[in-house]
Design a protein around this motif. Structure first.
Motif, short mmCIF file in Angstrom:
data_model
loop_
_atom_site.label_atom_id
_atom_site.label_comp_id
_atom_site.label_asym_id
_atom_site.label_seq_id
_atom_site.Cartn_x
_atom_site.Cartn_y
_atom_site.Cartn_z
N ASN A 39 42.15 41.24 128.52
CA ASN A 39 42.67 40.00 127.96
C ASN A 39 44.15 40.20 127.67
OD1 ASN A 39 43.12 37.60 126.62
ND2 ASN A 39 41.97 38.16 124.78
N LEU A 40 45.00 39.42 128.33
CA LEU A 40 46.44 39.61 128.16
C LEU A 40 46.91 39.35 126.74
CD1 LEU A 40 48.06 38.10 131.40
CD2 LEU A 40 47.91 40.51 130.73
N VAL A 41 46.31 38.38 126.06
CA VAL A 41 46.75 38.02 124.71
C VAL A 41 46.03 38.89 123.68
CG1 VAL A 41 47.02 36.17 123.03
CG2 VAL A 41 47.16 35.66 125.47
N PRO A 42 46.72 39.65 122.87
CA PRO A 42 46.08 40.54 121.90
C PRO A 42 45.27 39.77 120.85
CG PRO A 42 48.41 41.09 122.18
CD PRO A 42 48.19 39.77 122.85
N ALA A 43 44.31 40.44 120.26
CA ALA A 43 43.49 39.85 119.20
C ALA A 43 44.38 39.41 118.05
CB ALA A 43 42.46 40.85 118.70
N GLY A 44 44.07 38.24 117.47
CA GLY A 44 44.82 37.74 116.33
C GLY A 44 46.09 37.00 116.67
N VAL A 45 46.42 36.90 117.96
CA VAL A 45 47.64 36.23 118.39
C VAL A 45 47.31 34.83 118.91
CG1 VAL A 45 49.56 36.25 120.03
CG2 VAL A 45 48.80 38.38 118.96
N GLU A 46 48.02 33.83 118.41
CA GLU A 46 47.82 32.46 118.86
C GLU A 46 48.45 32.33 120.26
OE1 GLU A 46 46.88 28.68 119.36
OE2 GLU A 46 48.93 29.34 119.67
N PRO A 47 47.68 31.93 121.27
CA PRO A 47 48.17 32.04 122.65
C PRO A 47 49.07 30.92 123.15
CG PRO A 47 45.92 31.23 122.66
CD PRO A 47 46.27 31.52 121.21
N HIS A 48 49.21 29.83 122.41
CA HIS A 48 49.99 28.70 122.92
C HIS A 48 51.42 29.10 123.28
CE1 HIS A 48 47.63 24.95 122.68
NE2 HIS A 48 46.95 25.56 121.73
N ASP A 49 52.04 29.91 122.44
CA ASP A 49 53.44 30.27 122.66
C ASP A 49 53.60 31.72 123.13
OD1 ASP A 49 54.39 27.75 121.89
OD2 ASP A 49 54.26 28.28 119.78
N TRP A 50 52.49 32.38 123.45
CA TRP A 50 52.57 33.76 123.93
C TRP A 50 53.11 33.77 125.35
CZ3 TRP A 50 50.55 36.42 128.06
CH2 TRP A 50 50.59 37.81 127.99
N SER A 51 53.86 34.80 125.69
CA SER A 51 54.32 34.98 127.07
C SER A 51 54.27 36.45 127.43
CB SER A 51 55.75 34.43 127.24
OG SER A 51 56.64 35.09 126.38
N PRO A 52 54.01 36.77 128.70
CA PRO A 52 53.82 38.17 129.09
C PRO A 52 55.13 38.95 129.11
CG PRO A 52 53.76 36.74 131.01
CD PRO A 52 53.83 35.84 129.82
N LYS A 53 55.00 40.25 128.81
CA LYS A 53 56.11 41.17 128.95
C LYS A 53 56.04 41.81 130.34
CE LYS A 53 56.49 42.25 124.01
NZ LYS A 53 55.55 41.20 123.57
N SER A 54 57.03 42.61 130.66
CA SER A 54 57.08 43.22 132.00
C SER A 54 55.85 44.08 132.26
CB SER A 54 58.36 44.05 132.17
OG SER A 54 58.44 45.06 131.19
N ARG A 55 55.37 44.78 131.22
CA ARG A 55 54.18 45.64 131.42
C ARG A 55 52.94 44.80 131.71
NH1 ARG A 55 50.87 46.77 126.69
NH2 ARG A 55 51.53 45.50 124.91
N ASP A 56 52.89 43.58 131.17
CA ASP A 56 51.77 42.69 131.45
C ASP A 56 51.81 42.23 132.90
OD1 ASP A 56 50.81 42.61 128.71
OD2 ASP A 56 52.53 41.36 128.27
N LEU A 57 53.00 41.91 133.39
CA LEU A 57 53.14 41.48 134.78
C LEU A 57 52.84 42.62 135.74
CD1 LEU A 57 56.38 39.31 134.46
CD2 LEU A 57 54.00 38.52 134.60
N GLN A 58 53.21 43.83 135.37
CA GLN A 58 52.89 44.99 136.21
C GLN A 58 51.38 45.20 136.28
OE1 GLN A 58 55.11 48.23 134.48
NE2 GLN A 58 57.09 47.31 134.95
N LEU A 59 50.72 45.06 135.13
CA LEU A 59 49.27 45.19 135.09
C LEU A 59 48.62 44.11 135.95
CD1 LEU A 59 46.75 46.53 133.64
CD2 LEU A 59 46.93 44.64 132.01
N LEU A 60 49.13 42.90 135.84
CA LEU A 60 48.61 41.79 136.62
C LEU A 60 48.71 42.07 138.12
CD1 LEU A 60 47.57 38.90 136.84
CD2 LEU A 60 49.91 38.10 136.47
N GLY A 61 49.85 42.60 138.53
CA GLY A 61 50.06 42.89 139.94
C GLY A 61 49.16 43.98 140.49
N ARG A 62 48.67 44.87 139.62
CA ARG A 62 47.81 45.96 140.05
C ARG A 62 46.32 45.64 139.95
NH1 ARG A 62 49.88 48.92 135.89
NH2 ARG A 62 47.92 50.09 135.79
N SER A 63 45.99 44.47 139.41
CA SER A 63 44.59 44.08 139.25
C SER A 63 44.02 43.55 140.57
CB SER A 63 44.46 43.02 138.16
OG SER A 63 45.09 41.82 138.56
#
Length: 320
Positions: free
Chosen positions: A64-88
């Motif tokens: 799950n890209l959005v961590p527990a306890g974080v409201e996802p409406h305004d969340w945006s991925p960091k570079s490490r999230d995009l790297q993870l996404l590309g390797r999935s």
């Protein structure tokens, strides 16, 4: 000597704190590591993570890209999230506008990257009214992503079945060897959704009160399915605070409809809802939009079904 010992103790304590912080950071990194022995799935936020976990079963590793306890409406991925996404191998996102960052993230993916599933495809959409942000009315093509469409589709069990079917098909495409297991897991998932839907219809069908005041405009699909009407304090995003004119409209709605409870949620501030409730002389209760879980809920093993059951209990209590 005493001063030296004190300094040594202070340095040691600081070192322990730093080490603990680093270990905490490492544990978060480990949680995001891919599993070479499973189908690696990245989900854009909690409901899709939960559905993917249930449908994938033992064959998938879901992040799950959005961590527990974080409201996802305004969340945006960091570079490490995009790297993870590309390797999935599979990326599950809703595609109706909830993830404002998704279009740019998709552009970073290579042609041989993950199977991308638009989980909201085929869901009959509600169109949020543009006049004051409070009313919800029918409109919009199924699965169409455009401004103004209500993206909170997962709060309808009927919609959740469509979302799950899209996820199942993506898993079969990415991992055809386990097609039968994905089909069986989805059938079990869909059966539980049918039972949940029947329970909602049975219990909400007999309530006298049909009007809800909620913290933000997240419950349009749930209201549509079960004959309810929502009056949100805030708009589609929980940070869209109401004007004085809108607050007056909400107060009038409470009085005219004899509303006894104002619903708030855990991942955003409850101050506005509780202030309004105090001014109106009514009670408060939690109605969870299931955009994410708190860390406590996650540790307690809660999921979509348990939270939806709790939501039903709170609705019945408030609307009797």
């Amino acid at each position: 000597m005493f001063i030296r010992k004190f300094r040594f103790a202070a340095i040691a304590a600081a070192a322990l704190i730093i080490a603990a912080a680093l270990l905490g950071g490492c544990s978060q990194t480990v949680d995001r590591q891919l599993d070479p022995h499973k189908l690696n799935v990245v989900a854009s936020f909690y409901p899709l993570y939960d559905f993917a976990t249930k449908i994938g079963g033992d064959h998938v590793h879901v992040v799950n890209l959005v961590p527990a306890g974080v409201e996802p409406h305004d969340w945006s991925p960091k570079s490490r999230d995009l790297q993870l996404l590309g390797r999935s191998q599979v990326f599950v996102y809703e595609g109706i506008g909830f993830e404002g960052w998704a279009d740019n993230a998709l552009k970073t993916l290579k042609a041989d990257g993950p199977v991308v599933v638009e989980a909201g495809k085929g869901v009959p959409l509600l169109q949020a009214a543009e006049d004051d942000g409070h009313d919800v009315k029918d409109g919009g093509e199924a699965g169409e992503s455009k401004p103004g469409a209500d993206p909170h589709i997962w709060l309808s069990p009927a919609n959740a079945k469509i979302i799950g079917a899209n996820i199942k098909q993506a898993f079969i495409q990415a991992d055809p060897a386990h097609k039968q297991d994905y089909e069986a897991n989805y059938a079990n998932f869909a059966s539980k959704l049918d039972a949940l839907d029947a329970k909602y219809k049975q219990q909400l069908g007999g309530v006298k009160q049909k009007q809800l005041v909620v913290s933000h405009q997240a419950f349009g699909y749930l209201c549509r399915d079960y004959g309810l009407t929502q009056m949100p304090i805030m708009g589609l995003a929980p940070d869209a605070e109401p004007t004085a004119q809108e607050m007056k409209k909400i107060n009038d709605f409470i009085k005219q409809n004899n509303v006894k409870t104002i619903f708030f949620e855990e991942l955003v501030s409850d101050k506005l809802a509780k202030t309004l409730a105090k001014d109106a002389g009514v009670g408060t209760a939690v109605l969870n939009p299931l955009e994410g879980l708190t860390e406590q809920q996650q540790k307690a093993g809660q999921d979509y079904f348990s939270v939806m059951e709790t939501n039903l209990q709170h609705l019945v209590q408030a609307l009797q």
